[in-house]
Design a protein around this motif. Structure first.
Motif, PDB file in Angstrom:
ATOM      1  N   UNK A   1       0.841  -1.187   0.000  1.00  0.00           N
ATOM      2  CA  UNK A   1       0.000   0.000   0.000  1.00  0.00           C
ATOM      3  C   UNK A   1       0.875   1.235   0.000  1.00  0.00           C
TER       4      UNK A   1
ATOM      5  N   UNK B   1       7.407  13.218   2.341  1.00  0.00           N
ATOM      6  CA  UNK B   1       8.660  12.484   2.557  1.00  0.00           C
ATOM      7  C   UNK B   1       8.448  10.987   2.431  1.00  0.00           C
ATOM      8  N   UNK B   2       7.315  10.520   2.953  1.00  0.00           N
ATOM      9  CA  UNK B   2       7.017   9.096   2.851  1.00  0.00           C
ATOM     10  C   UNK B   2       6.822   8.700   1.389  1.00  0.00           C
TER      11      UNK B   2
ATOM     12  N   UNK C   1      10.184   8.498  -0.284  1.00  0.00           N
ATOM     13  CA  UNK C   1      10.854   7.262   0.111  1.00  0.00           C
ATOM     14  C   UNK C   1      10.277   6.066  -0.649  1.00  0.00           C
TER      15      UNK C   1
ATOM     16  N   UNK D   1      11.524   6.065  -4.138  1.00  0.00           N
ATOM     17  CA  UNK D   1      12.944   5.771  -4.213  1.00  0.00           C
ATOM     18  C   UNK D   1      13.202   4.273  -3.995  1.00  0.00           C
TER      19      UNK D   1
ATOM     20  N   UNK E   1       8.618 -10.471  -1.494  1.00  0.00           N
ATOM     21  CA  UNK E   1       9.057 -11.098  -0.240  1.00  0.00           C
ATOM     22  C   UNK E   1       8.658 -12.570  -0.198  1.00  0.00           C
TER      23      UNK E   1
ATOM     24  N   UNK F   1      17.103  -6.610   8.237  1.00  0.00           N
ATOM     25  CA  UNK F   1      16.132  -7.032   7.236  1.00  0.00           C
ATOM     26  C   UNK F   1      16.924  -7.419   5.981  1.00  0.00           C
TER      27      UNK F   1
ATOM     28  N   UNK G   1      15.564  -6.260   2.573  1.00  0.00           N
ATOM     29  CA  UNK G   1      15.724  -4.826   2.300  1.00  0.00           C
ATOM     30  C   UNK G   1      17.185  -4.484   2.014  1.00  0.00           C
ATOM     31  N   UNK G   2      18.119  -5.146   2.723  1.00  0.00           N
ATOM     32  CA  UNK G   2      19.535  -4.913   2.472  1.00  0.00           C
ATOM     33  C   UNK G   2      19.916  -5.327   1.059  1.00  0.00           C
TER      34      UNK G   2
ATOM     35  N   UNK H   1      17.998  -5.729  -1.503  1.00  0.00           N
ATOM     36  CA  UNK H   1      17.320  -4.884  -2.487  1.00  0.00           C
ATOM     37  C   UNK H   1      18.108  -3.599  -2.702  1.00  0.00           C
ATOM     38  N   UNK H   2      18.519  -2.968  -1.612  1.00  0.00           N
ATOM     39  CA  UNK H   2      19.260  -1.713  -1.718  1.00  0.00           C
ATOM     40  C   UNK H   2      20.626  -1.930  -2.368  1.00  0.00           C
TER      41      UNK H   2
ATOM     42  N   UNK I   1      16.896  12.302  -0.435  1.00  0.00           N
ATOM     43  CA  UNK I   1      16.064  11.140  -0.710  1.00  0.00           C
ATOM     44  C   UNK I   1      16.177  10.676  -2.150  1.00  0.00           C
TER      45      UNK I   1
END
Lengths: 270, 212
Positions: free
Chosen positions: A26, A34-35, A38, A41, A51, A224, A227-228, A230-231, A265
């Motif tokens: 969502x 800002x959200x 993010x 980005x 996931x 996580x 997430x690591x 992915x980045x 950002x």
């Protein structure tokens, strides 16, 4: 720009259909600027599906792929693994060369060409990498990077089963290369597909073995893991596309941003 | 000029083991600063004849002096930093320091093995300095590093390390944002996850030393 957007839209359609089954993430409310920045980005609207695929990959890795790579490391001495790696790299050089040319990277194309010549002849079919000591280091190129150089956007982040982190553009590149590989085509013509499958299996083993320590380390130190990865994948990929030359967009660093939060950002994401 | 600087770097590099007090003149050169930082860290993590507790203490002291962890921490938390209470900010910085030190102690230990760290270039970039270096490995392509430095009041401090195009600060930032989001936007959720991780890494570290 518009054309590439349309291509991406067409590519994304089947993925979106899949995502409907797993559900999309969502997005944040539009008034939280800002959200929203993010969210854009991070570029992962299919996160729940990704996931789920990642969980599958971790299970497959834990019970099959990683043990196989560890077995390979245990059974095959370093010398042998290096020979296998050299042969696989050499087999890949026609595709690397084609992508160098398609990206207009003349110097790198010449490098790839001479590497393949030297290593196939003096290096006994790629068995020994004689080109690197001779001053021609190896590099990798793939069709996903070529598409990126041509201006095709990456599209949303995508976790592929077994293959791992990707995006629609790189997935197209991956599939295209599977069909266009000259060596595999030649083997298919001779009815010796098993050689291609062997090569595919060895490539997987070689890749996973090379990443054993790195991935363990990332998993050990991250809160996580998904997430690591992915980045790291997205940042590394965008640097690979520029062949490590950086340039253009600046990666913000702590304490160095001249303008505040807004620019911070909008990092390397394209 | 170039060669003199290179010689100086080589000279300082060869005396790293002996240089306990940083030389004021050397601190000013970003290239020397980086090669000294990496060299001392590897030295500390692989030195023989000191207890693990002392080794870790030495590494922590050096690392927190040369790396501006509060600055990086603020960047990592980003928009959540401003939303956090002062206590949460302090808790976060403490936990962040712990995680980063535990992470990099092991990495420098590994780098200190058969890898060579070579500083190749330094350039100014906007408000900061970027030092490029390479970690050379046997018969493998070298790993490219970029150290982002900031000039403080007294000396240089590291504000980011970019490994093969991936910035550590941005990676932490993206990761921690995902953890905060998974915890319904609450910073306390992140702090809890960090504490669990620290305990995990500390016990794993102890287990490894026992096994050796």
């Amino acid at each position: 720009m518009n054309a590439s957007r349309r291509t991406i839209a067409r590519l994304v359609a089947p993925v979106l259909a899949l995502a409907l089954v797993a559900g999309c993430a969502t997005p944040p409310p539009a008034d939280d600027k800002e959200a929203v920045a993010e969210w854009e980005q991070v570029n992962d609207p299919l996160e729940p599906m990704n996931r789920a695929v990642f969980d599958f990959n971790r299970a497959a890795d834990k019970y099959a792929i990683k043990p196989a790579a560890e077995g390979y490391r245990a059974v095959m001495p370093k010398f042998g693994r290096e020979r296998v790696h050299n042969i696989l790299t050499n087999l890949n050089s026609p595709l690397t060369f084609a992508n160098d040319v398609l990206q207009g990277e003349t110097d790198r194309a010449v490098q790839t060409f001479f590497r393949a010549m030297l290593n196939t002849t003096f290096g006994l079919g790629g068995f020994i990498d004689v080109a690197t000591p001779a001053g021609i280091p190896p590099h990798e190129e793939d069709f996903g990077q070529t598409l990126a150089v041509w201006g095709v956007g990456e599209g949303p982040f995508l976790m592929l089963p077994i293959f791992g982190p990707s995006n629609p553009r790189d997935t197209v590149g991956l599939v295209a290369e599977m069909f266009a590989d000259p060596f595999d085509l030649a083997m298919a013509n001779m009815g010796k597909e098993y050689i291609s499958y062997t090569r595919m299996g060895l490539t997987g083993l070689d890749k996973r073995e090379g990443l054993l320590d790195t991935l363990d380390e990332i998993e050990r130190t991250s809160l996580d893991y998904y997430a690591s990865l992915r980045s790291l994948y997205r940042q590394h990929r965008s640097s690979e596309i520029k062949n490590g030359r950086g340039g253009g967009e600046k990666i913000p660093a702590p304490g160095l941003s001249r303008t505040s939060k807004g620019e911070e950002l909008s990092q390397s994401a394209q | 000029m170039m060669t003199r600087r290179f010689l100086l770097a080589a000279l300082v590099g060869s005396f790293l083991g002996l240089a306990f007090t940083p030389i004021a003149a050397a601190e000013a050169d970003p290239k020397v600063f980086v090669s000294q930082l990496a060299g001392t860290a590897m030295e500390t993590m692989t030195a023989k004849g000191i207890s693990d507790a002392e080794r870790n203490q030495r590494f922590r002291t050096q690392f927190t002096t040369d790396v501006d962890l509060p600055e990086i921490g603020k960047f990592v938390l980003g928009r959540h930093w401003r939303a956090a209470t002062p206590e949460q900010q302090q808790d976060f910085l403490k936990a962040f320091e712990e995680i980063v030190v535990l992470t990099w102690a092991t990495r420098f230990k590994d780098y200190g093995g058969d890898l060579r760290h070579v500083v190749t270039n330094a350039a100014t970039d906007g408000g900061g300095i970027v030092v490029e270096s390479k970690v050379e490995r046997d018969r493998q392509t070298p790993i490219n590093l970029q150290w982002k430095l900031k000039k403080g009041e007294a000396d240089l401090r590291v504000v980011d390390l970019v490994v093969e195009g991936a910035s550590m600060a941005i990676t932490y930032r993206n990761e921690y944002a995902a953890v905060i989001q998974a915890n319904g936007g609450k910073i306390d959720g992140l702090l809890g996850a960090m504490r669990t991780k620290i305990a995990e890494m500390q016990s794993a570290g102890k287990g490894a030393t026992k096994a050796n």
